[in-house]
Design a protein around this motif. Structure first.
Motif: not given
Length: 267
Positions: A150-155
């Motif tokens: 699982d991940f959260i990509l912010c950008g």
């Protein structure tokens, strides 16, 4: 009782030295995120050393561009990661410092926070072609990562996905950031790639309130002629934990506004 929320912020700094002269550290001290993902650090290791390794009690992990004063990403965190991944395995774009991934793995969970800075194509056809190359290589990377954790990509994605995501959508249909091919890539990432645009999950109908970037030309900021270019893109299990969002516009640290989402879990 302490809060169980994980507060995650994303901000394109447009230069870490510039942003810190405009009150960023004071705001972070008051705001107290668990992590802040930053883009356009525009600094090298020597510039950061002794000054920006830590900000407001958060420890920074960096991916610097080879070119001075250009690009660069970082994740500042209150919690020590189990691993740090710099770059996503693409020589062309890893040289530009576009990807910092912090892993927070336990026996029960594999989870990453990612700061990513997508190329802009606004300077001309050559950079737009580079942007398309980035998108073509980044999609399979995210798909493979999603199979593993699982991940959260912010950008700063440099794409406004829908008409609601920018003020003047009619006049921008042939401009980088709102091209049909870019928007289609976002649609594919969400509908077929299985990632969630977390802000839109929480605020499906906002228009003028959703913008995170304003041109420095004219009176764009004063008149709120903006674009939503900054995202949280998460795997479904993480997106389901999103409880609230905010875009901070009271002070300007750069030409972007910080976007924060609170998630119902702790590291």
């Amino acid at each position: 009782m302490g809060t169980s929320l994980f507060k995650l912020t994303s901000l394109n700094l447009n230069g870490i030295r510039s942003a810190t002269t405009k009150g960023l550290e004071k705001w972070l001290s008051a705001h107290r995120p668990d992590c802040i993902c930053v883009q356009e650090v525009k600094a090298q290791a020597l510039d950061v050393s002794g000054r920006f390794e830590q900000i407001a009690g958060l420890q920074g992990h960096f991916h610097f561009a080879e070119k001075k004063g250009y690009s660069g990403t970082a994740v500042y965190t209150r919690h020590a990661p189990s691993d740090v991944v710099i770059g996503f395995g693409c020589t062309e774009f890893d040289a530009e410092g576009r990807y910092t991934e912090l892993r927070f793995d336990t026996p029960q969970r594999k989870f990453s926070v990612i700061s990513a800075y997508f190329p802009s194509g606004s300077s001309g056809p050559e950079r737009q072609e580079a942007k398309f190359r980035f998108l073509a290589q980044f999609f399979p990377h995210l798909q493979e990562l999603k199979r593993q954790r699982d991940f959260i990509l912010c950008g700063d994605v440099n794409i406004a996905h829908q008409q609601a995501d920018l003020k003047n959508w009619r006049s921008n249909q042939k401009n980088s950031g709102f091209l049909p091919e870019e928007r289609a890539w976002m649609t594919t990432l969400i509908e077929q790639g299985g990632l969630v645009d977390v802000y839109r999950r929480l605020q499906p109908d906002t228009t003028d309130a959703c913008y995170t970037w304003w041109s420095n030309r004219g009176q764009a900021y004063a008149n709120n002629v903006g674009w939503r270019l900054d995202y949280h893109l998460a795997t479904p299990a993480m997106a389901e934990k999103a409880r609230g969002e905010s875009i901070y516009k009271t002070e300007k640290f750069s030409d972007h506004a910080p976007i924060t989402i609170d998630y119902d879990f702790k590291l």
